[in-house]
Design a protein around this motif. Structure first.
Motif, PDB file in Angstrom:
ATOM      1  N   TYR A  69       0.847  -1.191   0.000  1.00  0.00           N
ATOM      2  CA  TYR A  69       0.000   0.000   0.000  1.00  0.00           C
ATOM      3  C   TYR A  69       0.882   1.241   0.000  1.00  0.00           C
ATOM      4  CZ  TYR A  69      -4.126  -2.749   1.372  1.00  0.00           C
ATOM      5  OH  TYR A  69      -5.168  -3.640   1.423  1.00  0.00           O
ATOM      6  N   TYR A  78       0.570   5.415   0.814  1.00  0.00           N
ATOM      7  CA  TYR A  78      -0.160   6.573   1.326  1.00  0.00           C
ATOM      8  C   TYR A  78       0.767   7.778   1.256  1.00  0.00           C
ATOM      9  CZ  TYR A  78      -4.153   4.115   3.379  1.00  0.00           C
ATOM     10  OH  TYR A  78      -5.300   3.384   3.564  1.00  0.00           O
ATOM     11  N   GLY A 135      -6.519  -6.566   4.734  1.00  0.00           N
ATOM     12  CA  GLY A 135      -7.696  -6.385   5.539  1.00  0.00           C
ATOM     13  C   GLY A 135      -7.556  -6.702   7.009  1.00  0.00           C
ATOM     14  N   PHE A 136      -8.511  -6.213   7.782  1.00  0.00           N
ATOM     15  CA  PHE A 136      -8.564  -6.573   9.198  1.00  0.00           C
ATOM     16  C   PHE A 136     -10.007  -6.881   9.548  1.00  0.00           C
ATOM     17  CE2 PHE A 136     -10.460  -2.714  10.919  1.00  0.00           C
ATOM     18  CZ  PHE A 136     -10.074  -1.722  10.046  1.00  0.00           C
ATOM     19  N   ALA A 165      -6.335  -6.855  15.975  1.00  0.00           N
ATOM     20  CA  ALA A 165      -6.061  -5.423  16.054  1.00  0.00           C
ATOM     21  C   ALA A 165      -5.051  -5.035  14.992  1.00  0.00           C
ATOM     22  CB  ALA A 165      -5.559  -5.062  17.448  1.00  0.00           C
ATOM     23  N   ARG A 166      -5.466  -5.104  13.759  1.00  0.00           N
ATOM     24  CA  ARG A 166      -4.560  -4.695  12.708  1.00  0.00           C
ATOM     25  C   ARG A 166      -4.594  -3.174  12.586  1.00  0.00           C
ATOM     26  NH1 ARG A 166      -2.730  -8.895   9.951  1.00  0.00           N
ATOM     27  NH2 ARG A 166      -3.825 -10.862  10.055  1.00  0.00           N
ATOM     28  N   GLN A 167      -3.607  -2.649  11.984  1.00  0.00           N
ATOM     29  CA  GLN A 167      -3.522  -1.204  11.926  1.00  0.00           C
ATOM     30  C   GLN A 167      -2.612  -0.795  10.795  1.00  0.00           C
ATOM     31  OE1 GLN A 167      -1.910  -0.483  15.770  1.00  0.00           O
ATOM     32  NE2 GLN A 167       0.173  -0.925  15.174  1.00  0.00           N
ATOM     33  N   LEU A 168      -2.739   0.465  10.429  1.00  0.00           N
ATOM     34  CA  LEU A 168      -1.784   1.060   9.521  1.00  0.00           C
ATOM     35  C   LEU A 168      -0.630   1.600  10.348  1.00  0.00           C
ATOM     36  CD1 LEU A 168      -3.993   3.093   7.057  1.00  0.00           C
ATOM     37  CD2 LEU A 168      -2.537   1.160   6.491  1.00  0.00           C
ATOM     38  N   THR A 169       0.541   1.105  10.133  1.00  0.00           N
ATOM     39  CA  THR A 169       1.718   1.626  10.837  1.00  0.00           C
ATOM     40  C   THR A 169       2.618   2.272   9.809  1.00  0.00           C
ATOM     41  OG1 THR A 169       1.583  -0.136  12.480  1.00  0.00           O
ATOM     42  CG2 THR A 169       3.655   1.059  12.312  1.00  0.00           C
ATOM     43  N   PHE A 170       2.764   3.575   9.938  1.00  0.00           N
ATOM     44  CA  PHE A 170       3.624   4.294   9.005  1.00  0.00           C
ATOM     45  C   PHE A 170       5.043   4.319   9.543  1.00  0.00           C
ATOM     46  CE2 PHE A 170      -0.031   4.906   6.909  1.00  0.00           C
ATOM     47  CZ  PHE A 170      -0.528   6.177   6.635  1.00  0.00           C
ATOM     48  N   TYR A 177     -16.454   0.248   7.914  1.00  0.00           N
ATOM     49  CA  TYR A 177     -15.297   0.218   8.785  1.00  0.00           C
ATOM     50  C   TYR A 177     -14.846   1.630   9.138  1.00  0.00           C
ATOM     51  CZ  TYR A 177     -14.929  -4.657   7.367  1.00  0.00           C
ATOM     52  OH  TYR A 177     -15.185  -5.985   7.129  1.00  0.00           O
ATOM     53  N   SER A 179     -12.124   3.835  12.041  1.00  0.00           N
ATOM     54  CA  SER A 179     -11.015   3.677  12.982  1.00  0.00           C
ATOM     55  C   SER A 179     -10.605   5.026  13.549  1.00  0.00           C
ATOM     56  CB  SER A 179      -9.785   3.073  12.277  1.00  0.00           C
ATOM     57  OG  SER A 179     -10.084   1.869  11.626  1.00  0.00           O
ATOM     58  N   TYR A 208      -7.058   6.818  15.079  1.00  0.00           N
ATOM     59  CA  TYR A 208      -5.620   6.729  15.235  1.00  0.00           C
ATOM     60  C   TYR A 208      -5.130   7.973  15.972  1.00  0.00           C
ATOM     61  CZ  TYR A 208      -5.612   3.274  11.401  1.00  0.00           C
ATOM     62  OH  TYR A 208      -5.828   2.180  10.599  1.00  0.00           O
ATOM     63  N   GLN A 214      -1.404  10.207  16.150  1.00  0.00           N
ATOM     64  CA  GLN A 214      -0.104  10.336  15.494  1.00  0.00           C
ATOM     65  C   GLN A 214       0.783  11.227  16.346  1.00  0.00           C
ATOM     66  OE1 GLN A 214       0.068  12.203  11.529  1.00  0.00           O
ATOM     67  NE2 GLN A 214       1.609  10.679  10.937  1.00  0.00           N
ATOM     68  N   LEU A 266       1.492   6.262  13.043  1.00  0.00           N
ATOM     69  CA  LEU A 266       0.079   6.157  13.403  1.00  0.00           C
ATOM     70  C   LEU A 266      -0.114   4.969  14.339  1.00  0.00           C
ATOM     71  CD1 LEU A 266      -1.901   6.592  10.071  1.00  0.00           C
ATOM     72  CD2 LEU A 266      -1.849   8.171  11.985  1.00  0.00           C
ATOM     73  N   LEU A 321      -3.210   2.722  16.263  1.00  0.00           N
ATOM     74  CA  LEU A 321      -4.648   2.472  16.274  1.00  0.00           C
ATOM     75  C   LEU A 321      -5.173   2.486  17.703  1.00  0.00           C
ATOM     76  CD1 LEU A 321      -7.122   1.658  14.512  1.00  0.00           C
ATOM     77  CD2 LEU A 321      -6.478  -0.721  14.961  1.00  0.00           C
ATOM     78  N   TYR A 345     -11.371   0.604  16.767  1.00  0.00           N
ATOM     79  CA  TYR A 345     -11.949   0.516  15.449  1.00  0.00           C
ATOM     80  C   TYR A 345     -13.315  -0.152  15.507  1.00  0.00           C
ATOM     81  CZ  TYR A 345     -10.299  -4.367  15.297  1.00  0.00           C
ATOM     82  OH  TYR A 345     -10.073  -5.695  15.570  1.00  0.00           O
ATOM     83  N   VAL A 374     -16.216  -2.371  12.921  1.00  0.00           N
ATOM     84  CA  VAL A 374     -16.476  -3.023  11.641  1.00  0.00           C
ATOM     85  C   VAL A 374     -17.947  -2.909  11.258  1.00  0.00           C
ATOM     86  CG1 VAL A 374     -14.503  -4.566  11.880  1.00  0.00           C
ATOM     87  CG2 VAL A 374     -16.755  -5.294  12.703  1.00  0.00           C
ATOM     88  N   ILE A 397     -20.637  -2.498  16.674  1.00  0.00           N
ATOM     89  CA  ILE A 397     -19.482  -3.391  16.861  1.00  0.00           C
ATOM     90  C   ILE A 397     -18.218  -2.551  16.945  1.00  0.00           C
ATOM     91  CG2 ILE A 397     -18.184  -5.351  15.953  1.00  0.00           C
ATOM     92  CD1 ILE A 397     -20.660  -5.963  14.192  1.00  0.00           C
ATOM     93  N   ASP A 455     -13.976  -2.519  18.659  1.00  0.00           N
ATOM     94  CA  ASP A 455     -12.911  -3.344  19.224  1.00  0.00           C
ATOM     95  C   ASP A 455     -11.709  -2.457  19.511  1.00  0.00           C
ATOM     96  OD1 ASP A 455     -11.857  -6.747  18.388  1.00  0.00           O
ATOM     97  OD2 ASP A 455     -11.598  -5.546  20.202  1.00  0.00           O
ATOM     98  N   GLN A 456     -10.830  -2.951  20.370  1.00  0.00           N
ATOM     99  CA  GLN A 456      -9.665  -2.179  20.769  1.00  0.00           C
ATOM    100  C   GLN A 456      -8.534  -2.328  19.779  1.00  0.00           C
ATOM    101  OE1 GLN A 456      -8.656  -3.471  24.702  1.00  0.00           O
ATOM    102  NE2 GLN A 456     -10.400  -2.443  25.663  1.00  0.00           N
ATOM    103  N   GLY A 457      -7.764  -1.252  19.648  1.00  0.00           N
ATOM    104  CA  GLY A 457      -6.551  -1.290  18.859  1.00  0.00           C
ATOM    105  C   GLY A 457      -5.341  -1.431  19.746  1.00  0.00           C
ATOM    106  N   GLU A 458      -4.275  -0.773  19.345  1.00  0.00           N
ATOM    107  CA  GLU A 458      -2.993  -0.904  20.047  1.00  0.00           C
ATOM    108  C   GLU A 458      -2.944  -0.105  21.342  1.00  0.00           C
ATOM    109  OE1 GLU A 458       0.217   0.910  17.977  1.00  0.00           O
ATOM    110  OE2 GLU A 458       1.785  -0.104  19.108  1.00  0.00           O
ATOM    111  N   PHE A 489      -6.663  11.171  14.267  1.00  0.00           N
ATOM    112  CA  PHE A 489      -7.260  11.009  12.956  1.00  0.00           C
ATOM    113  C   PHE A 489      -8.322   9.921  13.000  1.00  0.00           C
ATOM    114  CE2 PHE A 489      -4.712  13.783  10.483  1.00  0.00           C
ATOM    115  CZ  PHE A 489      -3.417  13.716  10.964  1.00  0.00           C
ATOM    116  N   TYR A 521      -7.005  -2.052   3.544  1.00  0.00           N
ATOM    117  CA  TYR A 521      -6.352  -0.890   4.127  1.00  0.00           C
ATOM    118  C   TYR A 521      -6.493   0.355   3.270  1.00  0.00           C
ATOM    119  CZ  TYR A 521      -4.489  -3.997   7.594  1.00  0.00           C
ATOM    120  OH  TYR A 521      -4.383  -4.896   8.627  1.00  0.00           O
TER     121      TYR A 521
END
Lengths: 115, 112
Positions: A34, A36, A94-95, A100-105, B31, B33, B35, B37, B43, B45, B48, B50, B54, B56-59, B90, B99
């Motif tokens: 991807y 961005y 996808g997630f 807990a997937r994420q976009l990590t830059f 979907y 989310s 974030y 930064q 970034l 998370l 988020y 779906v 619904i 769910d927790q991120g990081e 964001f 993604y």
């Protein structure tokens, strides 16, 4: 997820093609590439993504090498408004709930388009 | 289409205050989310969703709550602001689980 390596900065003359490289030598077969970008103080902007075939949309082209270990984002006619930090990200597509997937830059490439 | 909108653009809070960051999208995306930064951290998370109902927790979910009562809106609540929550926030949405996400302009939050 595979790690990516990008040059920290590049310059490009306005009107010329900007070619931004990305190395992802540990990419797995089910991981997408991807791209961005983030213009200063704005939200990230999706550009393009691909799995193994080259892709083109109204913003850019994505060239992925046959071994998928590297790719190049091409902005065919760069303008001053393309000055931004460009991020190459490799992810399994996808997630879904429960992961807990994420976009990590990473640090990306600062592209400066010069007049 | 307005895309993804966020309010406010800037906010200053004192430690211990609570507030809600608003996020809305008019693209009928399932979907969404949140974030944050921070310099040198990229970034991260927070939470988020779906689909409506619904989440769910991120990081980095601690100190934040979310709910998703409609497809369009996904507010982020700071329960008791701390200086460590100073960041740019964001909101993003996407039409599928990929993604290809569309981001809002961000909210710049300072907690003193």
């Amino acid at each position: 997820d595979a790690k990516t390596t990008q040059p920290p900065s590049m310059d490009c003359a306005e009107g010329r093609a900007a070619n931004l490289p990305c190395n992802h030598s540990t990419i797995s077969g089910n991981e997408y590439v991807y791209w961005y970008r983030q213009i200063h103080s704005q939200g990230p902007q999706y550009i393009i993504h691909g799995l193994k075939n080259n892709e083109t949309n109204e913003m850019a082209s994505l060239i992925i090498t046959e071994d998928r270990k590297s790719s190049t984002l091409i902005l065919p006619h760069a303008t001053l408004r393309d000055t931004a930090v460009y991020y190459c990200i490799v992810r399994v597509g996808g997630f879904s709930s429960g992961s807990a997937r994420q976009l990590t830059f990473g640090s990306g490439t600062q592209l400066t388009v010069l007049p | 289409n307005a895309g993804v909108t966020q309010t406010p653009k800037f906010q200053v809070l004192k430690t211990g205050q609570s507030m809600t960051l608003q996020c809305a999208q008019d693209m009928n995306h399932e979907y969404m989310s949140w974030y944050r930064q921070d310099p040198g951290m990229g970034l991260r998370l927070i939470h988020y969703s779906v689909g409506a109902g619904i989440t769910d927790q991120g990081e980095v979910p601690n100190g934040y709550n979310v709910s998703r009562s409609t497809t369009e809106d996904f507010p982020l609540r700071l329960l008791s602001a701390a200086p460590s929550q100073t960041s740019v926030y964001f909101c993003a949405s996407s039409y599928n689980s990929g993604y290809e996400q569309y981001f809002g302009p961000g909210t710049r939050l300072t907690v003193t």
